[in-house]
Scaffold this motif. Structure first.
Motif, PDB file in Angstrom:
ATOM      1  N   GLU A 265      66.281 107.916   0.233  1.00  0.00           N
ATOM      2  CA  GLU A 265      66.210 107.159  -1.011  1.00  0.00           C
ATOM      3  C   GLU A 265      67.222 106.025  -1.084  1.00  0.00           C
ATOM      4  O   GLU A 265      67.031 105.066  -1.824  1.00  0.00           O
ATOM      5  CB  GLU A 265      66.378 108.104  -2.199  1.00  0.00           C
ATOM      6  N   ASN A 266      68.309 106.127  -0.330  1.00  0.00           N
ATOM      7  CA  ASN A 266      69.328 105.085  -0.391  1.00  0.00           C
ATOM      8  C   ASN A 266      69.035 103.905   0.528  1.00  0.00           C
ATOM      9  O   ASN A 266      69.737 102.889   0.486  1.00  0.00           O
ATOM     10  CB  ASN A 266      70.701 105.665  -0.035  1.00  0.00           C
ATOM     11  N   LEU A 267      67.984 104.039   1.360  1.00  0.00           N
ATOM     12  CA  LEU A 267      67.595 102.937   2.241  1.00  0.00           C
ATOM     13  C   LEU A 267      66.444 102.148   1.634  1.00  0.00           C
ATOM     14  O   LEU A 267      65.675 102.659   0.819  1.00  0.00           O
ATOM     15  CB  LEU A 267      67.173 103.481   3.609  1.00  0.00           C
ATOM     16  N   ASP A 268      66.305 100.891   2.065  1.00  0.00           N
ATOM     17  CA  ASP A 268      65.197 100.085   1.568  1.00  0.00           C
ATOM     18  C   ASP A 268      63.913 100.446   2.313  1.00  0.00           C
ATOM     19  O   ASP A 268      63.901 101.319   3.192  1.00  0.00           O
ATOM     20  CB  ASP A 268      65.513  98.585   1.656  1.00  0.00           C
ATOM     21  N   VAL A 269      62.824  99.766   1.956  1.00  0.00           N
ATOM     22  CA  VAL A 269      61.519 100.075   2.537  1.00  0.00           C
ATOM     23  C   VAL A 269      61.528  99.855   4.048  1.00  0.00           C
ATOM     24  O   VAL A 269      61.045 100.691   4.818  1.00  0.00           O
ATOM     25  CB  VAL A 269      60.426  99.215   1.862  1.00  0.00           C
ATOM     26  N   VAL A 270      62.109  98.732   4.490  1.00  0.00           N
ATOM     27  CA  VAL A 270      62.178  98.444   5.928  1.00  0.00           C
ATOM     28  C   VAL A 270      62.941  99.534   6.660  1.00  0.00           C
ATOM     29  O   VAL A 270      62.506 100.031   7.707  1.00  0.00           O
ATOM     30  CB  VAL A 270      62.847  97.073   6.172  1.00  0.00           C
ATOM     31  N   GLY A 271      64.090  99.933   6.100  1.00  0.00           N
ATOM     32  CA  GLY A 271      64.908 100.958   6.727  1.00  0.00           C
ATOM     33  C   GLY A 271      64.180 102.276   6.874  1.00  0.00           C
ATOM     34  O   GLY A 271      64.349 102.989   7.865  1.00  0.00           O
ATOM     35  N   ASN A 272      63.330 102.618   5.897  1.00  0.00           N
ATOM     36  CA  ASN A 272      62.575 103.857   5.963  1.00  0.00           C
ATOM     37  C   ASN A 272      61.420 103.771   6.946  1.00  0.00           C
ATOM     38  O   ASN A 272      61.150 104.726   7.674  1.00  0.00           O
ATOM     39  CB  ASN A 272      62.063 104.232   4.568  1.00  0.00           C
ATOM     40  N   ILE A 273      60.736 102.653   6.981  1.00  0.00           N
ATOM     41  CA  ILE A 273      59.605 102.511   7.900  1.00  0.00           C
ATOM     42  C   ILE A 273      60.070 102.586   9.347  1.00  0.00           C
ATOM     43  O   ILE A 273      59.415 103.205  10.203  1.00  0.00           O
ATOM     44  CB  ILE A 273      58.850 101.189   7.628  1.00  0.00           C
ATOM     45  N   PHE A 274      61.239 102.012   9.635  1.00  0.00           N
ATOM     46  CA  PHE A 274      61.729 101.969  11.014  1.00  0.00           C
ATOM     47  C   PHE A 274      62.800 103.012  11.305  1.00  0.00           C
ATOM     48  O   PHE A 274      63.432 102.954  12.356  1.00  0.00           O
ATOM     49  CB  PHE A 274      62.284 100.570  11.323  1.00  0.00           C
ATOM     50  N   LEU A 275      62.988 103.960  10.403  1.00  0.00           N
ATOM     51  CA  LEU A 275      64.036 104.953  10.585  1.00  0.00           C
ATOM     52  C   LEU A 275      63.865 105.700  11.911  1.00  0.00           C
ATOM     53  O   LEU A 275      62.858 106.355  12.152  1.00  0.00           O
ATOM     54  CB  LEU A 275      64.007 105.947   9.419  1.00  0.00           C
ATOM     55  N   GLY A 276      64.864 105.574  12.781  1.00  0.00           N
ATOM     56  CA  GLY A 276      64.800 106.206  14.096  1.00  0.00           C
ATOM     57  C   GLY A 276      64.027 105.421  15.126  1.00  0.00           C
ATOM     58  O   GLY A 276      63.999 105.778  16.304  1.00  0.00           O
ATOM     59  N   ARG A 277      63.385 104.322  14.709  1.00  0.00           N
ATOM     60  CA  ARG A 277      62.599 103.503  15.645  1.00  0.00           C
ATOM     61  C   ARG A 277      62.961 102.025  15.479  1.00  0.00           C
ATOM     62  O   ARG A 277      62.097 101.147  15.613  1.00  0.00           O
ATOM     63  CB  ARG A 277      61.101 103.696  15.400  1.00  0.00           C
ATOM     64  N   GLU A 278      64.207 101.769  15.159  1.00  0.00           N
ATOM     65  CA  GLU A 278      64.649 100.402  14.901  1.00  0.00           C
ATOM     66  C   GLU A 278      64.426  99.513  16.126  1.00  0.00           C
ATOM     67  O   GLU A 278      64.605  99.944  17.265  1.00  0.00           O
ATOM     68  CB  GLU A 278      66.140 100.377  14.514  1.00  0.00           C
ATOM     69  N   LEU A 279      64.030  98.269  15.869  1.00  0.00           N
ATOM     70  CA  LEU A 279      63.859  97.315  16.955  1.00  0.00           C
ATOM     71  C   LEU A 279      65.239  96.859  17.428  1.00  0.00           C
ATOM     72  O   LEU A 279      66.088  96.488  16.619  1.00  0.00           O
ATOM     73  CB  LEU A 279      63.043  96.109  16.486  1.00  0.00           C
ATOM     74  N   ALA A 280      65.452  96.874  18.741  1.00  0.00           N
ATOM     75  CA  ALA A 280      66.753  96.502  19.321  1.00  0.00           C
ATOM     76  C   ALA A 280      67.881  97.193  18.577  1.00  0.00           C
ATOM     77  O   ALA A 280      68.661  96.558  17.862  1.00  0.00           O
ATOM     78  CB  ALA A 280      66.938  94.978  19.275  1.00  0.00           C
ATOM     79  N   PRO A 281      67.998  98.521  18.667  1.00  0.00           N
ATOM     80  CA  PRO A 281      68.914  99.300  17.834  1.00  0.00           C
ATOM     81  C   PRO A 281      70.376  98.892  17.913  1.00  0.00           C
ATOM     82  O   PRO A 281      71.133  99.130  16.981  1.00  0.00           O
ATOM     83  CB  PRO A 281      68.716 100.734  18.343  1.00  0.00           C
ATOM     84  N   TYR A 282      70.802  98.264  19.032  1.00  0.00           N
ATOM     85  CA  TYR A 282      72.206  97.874  19.126  1.00  0.00           C
ATOM     86  C   TYR A 282      72.474  96.508  18.502  1.00  0.00           C
ATOM     87  O   TYR A 282      73.611  96.103  18.318  1.00  0.00           O
ATOM     88  CB  TYR A 282      72.650  97.893  20.589  1.00  0.00           C
TER      89      TYR A 282
END
Length: 268
Positions: free
Chosen positions: A103-120
């Motif tokens: 709940e504390n993350l925005d929509v983008v953060g939730n959609i990509f949670l654990g699958r972030e593009l270029a995580p570093y």
């Protein structure tokens, strides 16, 4: 119990096919010889009373549990779903009832949670564009992908969870009680989302206790009772037919009629 009248089966090979799938927890049999087919572009509602085995079956398909026996065929190949990541890799996505959103993350953060593009070095622009693309495909009513999930309605949160499940381009999506605790407008929004998933050619399994929601979007209704198949119905089935299959009232009525007939014959 009598099934609904026979109709033409959906065209083509099923995306998912279960044959004689059983699950035992020690001496307890949670599922026995389950059979189920789901085709592309089809919504199959999975219904049953509490303890019918719906959650166990969903967890088997999500890779949380492994069946004690039976076969699971996905896209024409027999598969073993050894873990949730294995199920995702095969193309099976699950949206559980609790949605598992932060709940504390925005929509983008939730959609990509654990699958972030270029995580570093996060590619925020690419993730935002992809988030809008997924939400627009679902005709979502979300003002901004930078809104935190805590500020969204129940229907909007369900939309975010579904959009996240589409990120890996699955072939089958399972929705666990997607309209539970939602108001009328939010429920209509989620049912529209399910119709859009179907229009995309995805196979959809919807678990629900709400028969009106089931009738609104399901092509077929699979009833489980006490861990076993108890009939395949269509949305035009009567409440008495569905209720009887879910609760076993039909079976009991048949037993009572048979007992009365036997008593009458004995008296004669």
């Amino acid at each position: 119990m009598t099934d609904a009248p026979e109709r033409e089966a959906p065209n083509g090979e099923p995306v998912l096919s279960l044959r004689d799938v059983s699950k035992n927890f020690g001496a307890v049999s949670a599922l026995t010889d389950i059979e189920l087919d789901v085709h592309a572009g089809e919504v199959v509602a999975l219904v049953g009373d509490n303890g019918a085995g719906k959650s166990t079956l969903v967890k088997i398909l999500a890779g949380v549990h492994q069946p004690s026996s039976g076969t699971i065929t996905f896209e024409g190949k027999e598969v073993a779903l050894a873990s949730p990541s294995d199920a995702l890799d095969h193309g099976i996505a699950t949206v559980f009832q609790d949605l598992a959103l932060c709940e504390n993350l925005d929509v983008v953060g939730n959609i990509f949670l654990g699958r972030e593009l270029a995580p570093y070095h996060l590619d925020e622009v690419a993730m935002e564009v992809k988030s809008w693309t997924l939400l627009n495909e679902l005709a979502a009513r979300i003002p901004s992908v930078r809104d935190v999930v805590a500020s969204l309605s129940g229907g909007q949160r369900q939309t975010v969870a579904i959009a996240r499940s589409l990120l890996l381009e699955p072939r089958l999506i399972m929705l666990d009680e997607p309209t539970a605790a939602l108001g009328v407008a939010q429920t209509a929004e989620v049912l529209n989302l399910i119709e859009r998933l179907k229009a995309r050619g995805l196979a959809v399994i919807m678990i629900s206790h709400n028969m009106e929601d089931v009738r609104a979007v399901a092509d077929r209704i699979a009833v489980l009772r006490l861990g076993r198949n108890n009939g395949i119905f269509y949305p035009d089935a009567s409440n008495a037919e569905l209720g009887g299959a879910i609760t076993g009232a039909t079976d009991h009525a048949v037993s009572r009629r048979a007992a009365r007939l036997a008593a009458v014959e004995e008296e004669a």
